[in-house]
Motif scaffolding. Structure first.
Motif, PDB file in Angstrom:
ATOM      1  N   LEU A  44     -21.763   2.484 -10.842  1.00  0.00           N
ATOM      2  CA  LEU A  44     -21.954   3.847 -10.665  1.00  0.00           C
ATOM      3  C   LEU A  44     -22.396   4.915 -11.896  1.00  0.00           C
ATOM      4  O   LEU A  44     -24.056   4.802 -11.595  1.00  0.00           O
ATOM      5  N   PHE A  52      -1.872   7.013  -7.249  1.00  0.00           N
ATOM      6  CA  PHE A  52      -3.366   7.529  -7.276  1.00  0.00           C
ATOM      7  C   PHE A  52      -3.695   8.349  -6.680  1.00  0.00           C
ATOM      8  O   PHE A  52      -4.586   9.656  -6.620  1.00  0.00           O
ATOM      9  N   GLN A  55     -12.838   9.159 -14.209  1.00  0.00           N
ATOM     10  CA  GLN A  55     -13.661   8.177 -15.621  1.00  0.00           C
ATOM     11  C   GLN A  55     -15.404   8.026 -15.832  1.00  0.00           C
ATOM     12  O   GLN A  55     -15.809   8.610 -16.587  1.00  0.00           O
ATOM     13  N   GLY A  66     -11.094  -0.734 -11.644  1.00  0.00           N
ATOM     14  CA  GLY A  66     -12.214   0.449 -12.726  1.00  0.00           C
ATOM     15  C   GLY A  66     -13.604   0.006 -13.828  1.00  0.00           C
ATOM     16  O   GLY A  66     -13.837   0.414 -14.208  1.00  0.00           O
ATOM     17  N   GLY A 117      -8.717   4.196  -5.607  1.00  0.00           N
ATOM     18  CA  GLY A 117      -9.040   4.185  -7.074  1.00  0.00           C
ATOM     19  C   GLY A 117      -9.662   5.732  -6.731  1.00  0.00           C
ATOM     20  O   GLY A 117     -10.568   5.801  -8.129  1.00  0.00           O
ATOM     21  N   PRO A 141     -21.614   0.464  -5.516  1.00  0.00           N
ATOM     22  CA  PRO A 141     -21.200  -0.817  -6.382  1.00  0.00           C
ATOM     23  C   PRO A 141     -21.023  -1.990  -6.071  1.00  0.00           C
ATOM     24  O   PRO A 141     -21.097  -2.773  -5.945  1.00  0.00           O
ATOM     25  N   THR A 144     -19.018  -4.863   2.376  1.00  0.00           N
ATOM     26  CA  THR A 144     -17.674  -4.555   2.456  1.00  0.00           C
ATOM     27  C   THR A 144     -16.551  -6.395   3.422  1.00  0.00           C
ATOM     28  O   THR A 144     -17.693  -6.383   4.368  1.00  0.00           O
ATOM     29  N   ARG A 165       0.759  -1.539  -0.228  1.00  0.00           N
ATOM     30  CA  ARG A 165      -0.225  -0.426   0.217  1.00  0.00           C
ATOM     31  C   ARG A 165       0.879   0.945  -0.162  1.00  0.00           C
ATOM     32  O   ARG A 165       0.029   2.113  -0.706  1.00  0.00           O
ATOM     33  N   PHE A 212      -0.923   4.048 -15.838  1.00  0.00           N
ATOM     34  CA  PHE A 212      -0.515   2.630 -14.752  1.00  0.00           C
ATOM     35  C   PHE A 212       0.399   2.641 -15.142  1.00  0.00           C
ATOM     36  O   PHE A 212       1.291   2.258 -14.318  1.00  0.00           O
ATOM     37  N   PHE A 232      -9.464   7.687  -9.993  1.00  0.00           N
ATOM     38  CA  PHE A 232      -9.702   7.356 -10.899  1.00  0.00           C
ATOM     39  C   PHE A 232     -11.379   7.275 -11.493  1.00  0.00           C
ATOM     40  O   PHE A 232     -11.611   7.273 -12.408  1.00  0.00           O
ATOM     41  N   ALA A 233     -12.057   6.660 -10.635  1.00  0.00           N
ATOM     42  CA  ALA A 233     -13.301   6.276 -10.031  1.00  0.00           C
ATOM     43  C   ALA A 233     -14.278   7.011 -10.418  1.00  0.00           C
ATOM     44  O   ALA A 233     -14.690   7.163 -11.408  1.00  0.00           O
TER      45      ALA A 233
HETATM   46  C1  HEM Z   1     -17.121   3.387  -8.230  1.00  0.00           C
HETATM   47  C2  HEM Z   1     -15.764   2.834  -8.251  1.00  0.00           C
HETATM   48  C3  HEM Z   1     -15.327   2.323  -7.006  1.00  0.00           C
HETATM   49  C4  HEM Z   1     -16.088   1.869  -6.093  1.00  0.00           C
HETATM   50  C5  HEM Z   1     -17.316   1.945  -5.385  1.00  0.00           C
HETATM   51  C6  HEM Z   1     -14.786   0.762  -4.757  1.00  0.00           C
HETATM   52  C7  HEM Z   1     -14.663   1.053  -4.111  1.00  0.00           C
HETATM   53  C8  HEM Z   1     -14.321  -0.174  -2.997  1.00  0.00           C
HETATM   54  C9  HEM Z   1     -14.058  -0.270  -2.116  1.00  0.00           C
HETATM   55  C10 HEM Z   1     -15.832  -0.557  -1.183  1.00  0.00           C
HETATM   56  C11 HEM Z   1     -12.883  -1.454  -1.441  1.00  0.00           C
HETATM   57  C12 HEM Z   1     -12.231  -1.914  -0.640  1.00  0.00           C
HETATM   58  C13 HEM Z   1     -11.966  -1.130   0.574  1.00  0.00           C
HETATM   59  C14 HEM Z   1     -12.426  -2.189   2.183  1.00  0.00           C
HETATM   60  O1  HEM Z   1     -12.305  -3.352   2.084  1.00  0.00           O
HETATM   61  O2  HEM Z   1     -12.576  -1.387   3.061  1.00  0.00           O
HETATM   62  C15 HEM Z   1     -12.271  -1.095  -2.739  1.00  0.00           C
HETATM   63  C16 HEM Z   1     -10.496  -1.342  -2.277  1.00  0.00           C
HETATM   64  C17 HEM Z   1      -9.650  -0.932  -3.500  1.00  0.00           C
HETATM   65  N1  HEM Z   1     -10.550  -0.167  -4.440  1.00  0.00           N
HETATM   66 FE1  HEM Z   1     -12.048   0.280  -4.944  1.00  0.00          FE
HETATM   67  N2  HEM Z   1     -13.715   1.535  -5.479  1.00  0.00           N
HETATM   68  C18 HEM Z   1     -13.943   1.749  -6.619  1.00  0.00           C
HETATM   69  C19 HEM Z   1     -13.311   1.648  -8.537  1.00  0.00           C
HETATM   70  C20 HEM Z   1     -11.992   1.704  -7.962  1.00  0.00           C
HETATM   71  C21 HEM Z   1     -11.132   1.659  -8.973  1.00  0.00           C
HETATM   72  C22 HEM Z   1     -11.047   3.002 -10.845  1.00  0.00           C
HETATM   73  C23 HEM Z   1      -9.745   1.424  -8.832  1.00  0.00           C
HETATM   74  C24 HEM Z   1      -8.119   1.264  -9.245  1.00  0.00           C
HETATM   75  C25 HEM Z   1      -7.688   2.402 -10.388  1.00  0.00           C
HETATM   76  C26 HEM Z   1     -10.033   1.009  -7.405  1.00  0.00           C
HETATM   77  C27 HEM Z   1      -8.651   0.379  -6.614  1.00  0.00           C
HETATM   78  C28 HEM Z   1      -9.260  -0.293  -5.472  1.00  0.00           C
HETATM   79  C29 HEM Z   1      -8.267  -0.881  -4.694  1.00  0.00           C
HETATM   80  C30 HEM Z   1      -6.301  -0.740  -4.634  1.00  0.00           C
HETATM   81  C31 HEM Z   1      -8.010  -1.534  -3.240  1.00  0.00           C
HETATM   82  C32 HEM Z   1      -7.697  -1.966  -2.513  1.00  0.00           C
HETATM   83  C33 HEM Z   1      -7.010  -0.820  -1.209  1.00  0.00           C
HETATM   84  C34 HEM Z   1      -6.724  -2.364   0.010  1.00  0.00           C
HETATM   85  O3  HEM Z   1      -7.039  -3.328   0.172  1.00  0.00           O
HETATM   86  O4  HEM Z   1      -5.471  -1.295   0.174  1.00  0.00           O
HETATM   87  N3  HEM Z   1     -10.962   1.135  -6.992  1.00  0.00           N
HETATM   88  N4  HEM Z   1     -12.768   0.337  -3.696  1.00  0.00           N
END
Ligand code: HEM
Length: 423
Positions: free
Chosen positions: A233, A68, A374, A226, A367, A290, A294, A61, A199, A370-371
């Motif tokens: 969304l 990002f 886009q 992504g 992300g 989306p 969790t 991390r 990226f 980025f989300a």
């Molecule tokens: C509307 C779009 C998105 C939503 C609603 C969303 C939501 C989430 C959620 C709920 C988690 C879990 C966090 C947790 O367990 O505490 C997560 C983790 C993560 N997301 Fe997203 N995400 C989205 C888009 C993206 C995009 C586009 C990327 C990359 C470009 C991304 C990269 C990540 C990464 C790397 C993690 C892991 C973080 C970690 O474990 O340290 N996400 N996301």
């Protein structure tokens, strides 16, 4: 406890609050299956930042967070902006055949092209061809059968047994495809360095720290995050805008006027300055998170304060964000799509830790920027060029696919689309 799955479906704010705010050391792992070298079944992309645990996760991390930042996202704006223009052209062509369009697939084609371009350095041509390889593999990741969903939950409960049985976190053909595709890009870009703000470049900058396969695992996670979550969304936002024409008109006015005042140019700063667009997107994230759940795994015994109730180490819990966002105590009339909840005056009345589409705390979504970028670009391009309306095929009220890991509409999002004509 390793062999016993205990799932608590919790939406209690106080617990969520405690978990997030004060007890991160108990809840820092997600409990997803990941490959281990000692097991014969190869699933290298499963060892990514989402699945890694403990110190391994923390190190990853720290190294990946700088990828990002807003400044890095800003550099990728032009790539997404030009794919947004392609989105408009492709949809317009398709409308000549039929003006009833399935917007779920269209949004996926847009996000797939964005991520293929930024995380794999490739033109995936999903907007031109809905059967392109990237689309097929993206769908393979998320269109899971009921059996695959059961396997997924079983694997979080019994990871060691699952590995011995050869259960993979990533469907094999999709894992192989994304692995090989990234390795090829890695090789090409290492041999023929080019100046591109994406990226791939940011990951290549880490090539002395991580192996190519480790970098492929992160590119894969960017694709997975992504592709489906941002398109989810976008599609639910379009659905609500179609059902609420007054909101659609208000949004279109804000976007068209804003772009005109900015010499006809959409820019990163402009897209994040649109107030009503932000309110609509936030309300969409509230009503249709989306990622509706969790996951967490207790890293040590957790005792509820002032009680004898203990959650033993190794227990998996699921925090149901969907129910949290639909709780009338926090969001009155939760079924109503009401962007006004997020106006400047109202947003401050939202209780902390009740609106968590991207989760919160040290393990929140990396992300998010980025989300949002886009999704906002996509919605802006669509709303300034088309009018979306419900039709006979539109599912009202909304129904969800029960086995989908992300919120997914039954029968997609079927809408009538017309070209927007300025008076
Ligand atoms: C509307 C779009 C998105 C939503 C609603 C969303 C939501 C989430 C959620 C709920 C988690 C879990 C966090 C947790 O367990 O505490 C997560 C983790 C993560 N997301 Fe997203 N995400 C989205 C888009 C993206 C995009 C586009 C990327 C990359 C470009 C991304 C990269 C990540 C990464 C790397 C993690 C892991 C973080 C970690 O474990 O340290 N996400 N996301």
């Amino acid at each position: 406890m390793d062999l016993i799955l205990t799932v608590f479906l919790l939406t209690i704010l106080s617990l969520l609050y405690l978990w997030v705010k004060r007890r991160f050391s108990y809840w820092k792992d997600l409990g997803f299956l990941q490959a281990e070298a000692s097991f014969p079944f190869d699933d290298p992309l499963s060892a990514n930042i989402l699945t890694l645990e403990g110190q391994e996760w923390r190190d990853r991390r720290v190294k990946l967070s700088p990828i990002f930042t807003s400044a890095k996202m800003k550099m990728m704006f032009e790539i997404i902006d030009s794919i947004g223009d392609k989105f408009v052209n492709s949809l317009e062509k398709d409308m000549k055949l039929s003006n009833i369009c399935e917007m779920r697939q269209w949004c996926q084609r847009f996000t797939s092209d964005n991520i293929a371009s930024t995380a794999f350095g490739l033109q995936s041509n999903c907007l031109e061809d809905s059967n392109s390889q990237f689309m097929k593999m993206g769908r393979r990741l998320f269109d899971l059968s009921t059996f695959e969903v059961i396997k997924f939950f079983a694997s979080t409960a019994w990871p060691d047994l699952s590995r011995k049985l050869g259960i993979l976190f990533t469907p094999k053909e999709a894992g192989d495809f994304f692995h090989h595709t990234f390795l090829q890009t890695f090789e090409n870009r290492t041999k023929n360095p080019i100046e591109r703000h994406d990226f791939v470049q940011l990951l290549l900058n880490l090539k002395d720290t991580f192996t190519p396969t480790e970098l492929a695992a992160e590119a894969f996670l960017v694709y997975a995050g992504g592709f489906e979550s941002s398109s989810t969304l976008m599609q639910f936002t379009l659905y609500e805008l179609a059902l609420n024409q007054d909101m659609q008109d208000r949004l279109r006015k804000e976007l068209i006027e804003g772009i005109e005042e900015n010499d006809g140019k959409l820019t990163y700063d402009l897209i994040f300055s649109f107030k009503y667009l932000n309110m609509v997107i936030q309300e969409s994230l509230r009503k249709y998170p989306p990622i509706p759940n969790t996951f967490r795994k207790a890293t040590k015994d957790y005792q509820f304060p002032d009680t004898n109730l203990i959650i033993p180490k190794g227990t998996n819990i699921i925090l149901n964000t969907y129910s949290l966002h639909r709780d009338p105590e926090y969001f009155p009339e939760p079924e109503k799509f009401d962007p006004e909840r997020f106006s400047a005056e109202n947003v401050r009345n939202i209780r902390p830790y009740t609106m968590l589409p991207f989760a919160t705390g040290p393990r929140n979504c990396l992300g998010e920027r980025f989300a949002l970028m886009q999704s906002k670009i996509g919605i802006t391009k669509l709303i300034t060029n088309f009018v979306f309306m419900p039709c006979d095929k539109t599912t009202i009220p909304m129904k969800y696919v029960p086995s989908a890991p992300f919120l997914a509409p039954v029968n997609g999002i079927q809408l009538k689309v017309e070209k927007f004509k300025k008076d």
